[in-house]
Scaffold this motif. Structure first.
Motif, short mmCIF file in Angstrom:
data_model
loop_
_atom_site.label_atom_id
_atom_site.label_comp_id
_atom_site.label_asym_id
_atom_site.label_seq_id
_atom_site.Cartn_x
_atom_site.Cartn_y
_atom_site.Cartn_z
N TYR A 1 3.92 -77.17 6.98
CA TYR A 1 2.88 -76.69 7.90
C TYR A 1 1.76 -77.68 8.15
O TYR A 1 0.99 -77.49 9.11
N LYS B 1 -0.14 -76.06 11.19
CA LYS B 1 0.58 -75.30 12.22
C LYS B 1 0.30 -73.81 12.13
O LYS B 1 -0.03 -73.17 13.13
N TYR B 2 0.45 -73.23 10.95
CA TYR B 2 0.30 -71.77 10.79
C TYR B 2 -0.63 -71.48 9.60
O TYR B 2 -0.15 -71.13 8.51
N ARG C 1 -0.10 -67.98 8.03
CA ARG C 1 1.12 -67.88 7.25
C ARG C 1 0.96 -68.56 5.90
O ARG C 1 1.47 -68.08 4.89
N ARG D 1 9.42 -73.13 11.68
CA ARG D 1 8.51 -71.98 11.50
C ARG D 1 8.24 -71.65 10.04
O ARG D 1 7.14 -71.21 9.70
N THR E 1 3.64 -64.75 13.23
CA THR E 1 4.31 -65.61 14.21
C THR E 1 3.24 -66.29 15.07
O THR E 1 2.06 -65.94 15.02
N GLY E 2 3.67 -67.23 15.88
CA GLY E 2 2.76 -67.91 16.79
C GLY E 2 2.78 -67.34 18.20
O GLY E 2 2.25 -67.97 19.12
#
Length: 564
Positions: A91, A181-182, A185, A464, A515-516
């Motif tokens: 990530y 990125k997340y 998460r 992901r 989720t994105g």
């Protein structure tokens, strides 16, 4: 697991209760649990749904904090950035950053005045001051550096690299930081890792603390209405911009006994879908000054362009939303640095806003308020039988070390010794995940031997979820599956896995944090209906419960994300 139950029961007592499930509260929870402390985390909404979901997606040292003389903070942040690059390779990634520079010397004196505490608001920065800042940045990260040192480029090279930049830019500088990125998460993965490793630790979402009665905390589940009590030896108040509001509840309602610790500043961001802007940004972030000298950023993220941010004082975090004036400001800043790119308001597909929990300060400009972290300890009193430790400030990048510092304070109080640290502890899907593109290609090829999914599916899942992609791929292949009709890059079984395994309790948990989809601007009424049907099947919602969750989602989208 259904809406009417958490995956673990809230116990009647615990050594430590952490109130607040943002990234800093999760970090304290994780560190304490790993030391063998029985700890319970209570979060009034979803995990990482406040400021921890509203960061600029940067994992960075804070180049501009050097101007305030915060060298310790920058050094610590750079070290933590490098730890995250190693511990969360699924990530957190290097981010080449381009700084357009408009003046060679003008602005140097204003920067010097700010450094010695005589300046206040923002102003333009000169090439000289930016060069000094980047040299310091490289020097402070010299022991842990994982990326190249900075470099300056001429006007000619700058034009070749970024032809859409304003012609007024005289030079350019390139340095490296990182991006996440997340982030939401990553927080949930830390909770899941902790609960798996530490049976005496449990984390609970949508559970708010209502009051204190002697030694008991009274809690309420916002989704079910269930109520209960828990008796702690100590409470950590990690509620961010809500710290003072939480302390009022923990004081027995005695406002005079609750000093003010936090003053929030609002930061809003735009997600823009504009091909010309996306092409101009390419694979780098542009870190630029607006005409008034405020720092702004823009880079491509999840298929759209992320632009931010504002920095506005706000007293009540519940009122935080991106106002039209903030959109105007950020679009105006974009026009300043990219004057030939036409960006319409309709290009904005999503907005998000968070409140930075900064310390109370008499600084005359928000940029002068420290971004460092600290804590305050309040002892037991005649209304409350336990002490409270309040977390103040803190950057997302420094969550690990902040959690470690607070855990050490608590261990000392308890007379316990530290048994491990988290500096080299991989997080979630970062475990056993390749660190390079070539290694990732080999890893995917090797894992496909035992899977029935195709290569493109496993690649998408790995992007992901990191190494957790293998668990999801196995789950997807043991029953009939297919793409969502309203979001075809996601599959039904993939979403079912998240609902079953990642503490999902509401529609917004899936659409905005696990989720994105939301950040990508992909939320539609058809998707809400489709996800709602899936969640009803998995969690056993009635039609009335589903309607309630749809209403909660509509309220959150309208209030926080300007989506009606």
């Amino acid at each position: 697991m259904t809406q009417n139950s958490q995956d673990r029961t809230i116990p009647k007592r615990a050594t430590v209760v952490v109130v607040g499930g943002g990234i800093n509260g999760i970090s304290v929870f994780r560190d304490l649990a790993l030391q063998g402390i029985d700890v319970v985390l209570l979060e009034q909404r979803d995990f990482c749904s406040g400021a921890s979901a509203a960061l600029s997606r940067m994992v960075h040292g804070g180049l501009r904090y050097l101007e305030n003389g915060e060298f310790r903070l920058v050094r610590q942040s750079l070290q933590e950035r490098d730890f995250l690059l190693r511990n969360a390779p699924h990530y957190v990634f290097p981010l080449p950053t381009l700084v357009p520079i408009f003046d060679a010397f003008n602005g140097s004196m204003a920067s010097l005045k700010r450094f010695i505490g005589l300046g206040s608001g923002p102003s333009r920065r000169s090439a000289v001051m930016i060069k000094i800042g980047l040299m310091l940045y490289d020097w402070l990260s010299r022991k842990s550096r994982t990326m190249p040192a900075h470099q300056f480029v001429s006007r000619t090279k700058l034009r070749a690299m970024a032809p859409d930049l304003s012609r007024d830019a005289k030079f350019g500088a390139i340095y490296y930081d990182a991006w996440v990125k997340y982030p939401e998460r990553l927080g949930v993965e830390m909770i899941l890792d902790t609960q798996e490793a530490c049976p005496n630790a449990s984390a609970h979402s949508y559970v708010g603390v209502e009051k204190v009665d002697g030694g008991e905390l009274h809690w309420r589940d916002a989704l079910t209405g269930e109520r209960g009590t828990i008796t702690p030896d100590l409470v950590v108040n990690a509620t961010g911009a809500w710290v003072d509001f939480t302390n009022l509840a923990l004081s027995g309602g005695r406002e005079n006994d609750t000093p003010r610790f936090v003053r929030g500043t609002k930061g809003s961001h735009l997600m823009i879908r504009n091909d010309q802007l996306a092409n101009a940004l390419g694979d780098q972030m542009v870190y630029y000054e607006n005409a008034d000298g405020r720092i702004c950023i823009a880079f491509n993220y999840l298929g759209v362009s992320l632009v931010g941010s504002t920095d506005i004082l706000i007293d009540d975090p519940e009122l935080a939303r991106c106002e039209e004036s903030e959109k105007d400001y950020m679009l105006g800043a974009l026009r300043f640095v990219f004057p030939d790119i036409k960006i319409a308001r309709d290009d904005i597909v999503h907005v998000f806003t968070g409140v930075r929990p900064l310390p109370v300060s008499d600084a005359d400009a928000t940029g002068r308020i420290s971004r460092d972290h600290s804590h305050r300890e309040q002892e037991a009193n005649d209304k409350r039988d336990f002490p409270v430790i309040s977390l103040i400030g803190g950057k997302w990048t420094t969550f690990r070390v902040f959690g470690e510092e607070i855990a050490d304070v608590i261990l000392k109080r308890l007379g316990r010794k530290r048994v491990c640290d988290t500096r080299r502890l991989k997080i979630g899907g970062g475990r056993d995940f390749p660190n390079s593109e070539s290694d990732l290609d080999d890893w995917i090829g090797a894992e496909l031997i035992d899977l029935s999914v195709d290569r493109s599916t496993l690649e998408r899942l790995a992007e992901r979820y990191g190494s957790k992609a293998l668990d999801i791929a196995r789950f997807c292949q043991i029953a009939p599956d297919g793409p969502l009709a309203a979001a075809q890059t996601y599959s039904r079984r993939e979403i079912e896995y998240l609902i079953l395994n990642e503490k999902v309790r509401s529609l917004s948990d899936i659409l905005l944090r696990r989720t994105g989809i939301g950040l990508e601007g992909g939320i539609t009424q058809n998707l809400i209906e489709e996800i709602g049907a899936l969640m009803s099947g998995v969690l056993g919602w009635s039609e009335t419960e589903l309607d309630h969750h749809k209403q909660l989602l509509r309220e959150e989208l309208g209030k926080k994300h300007s989506i009606v």
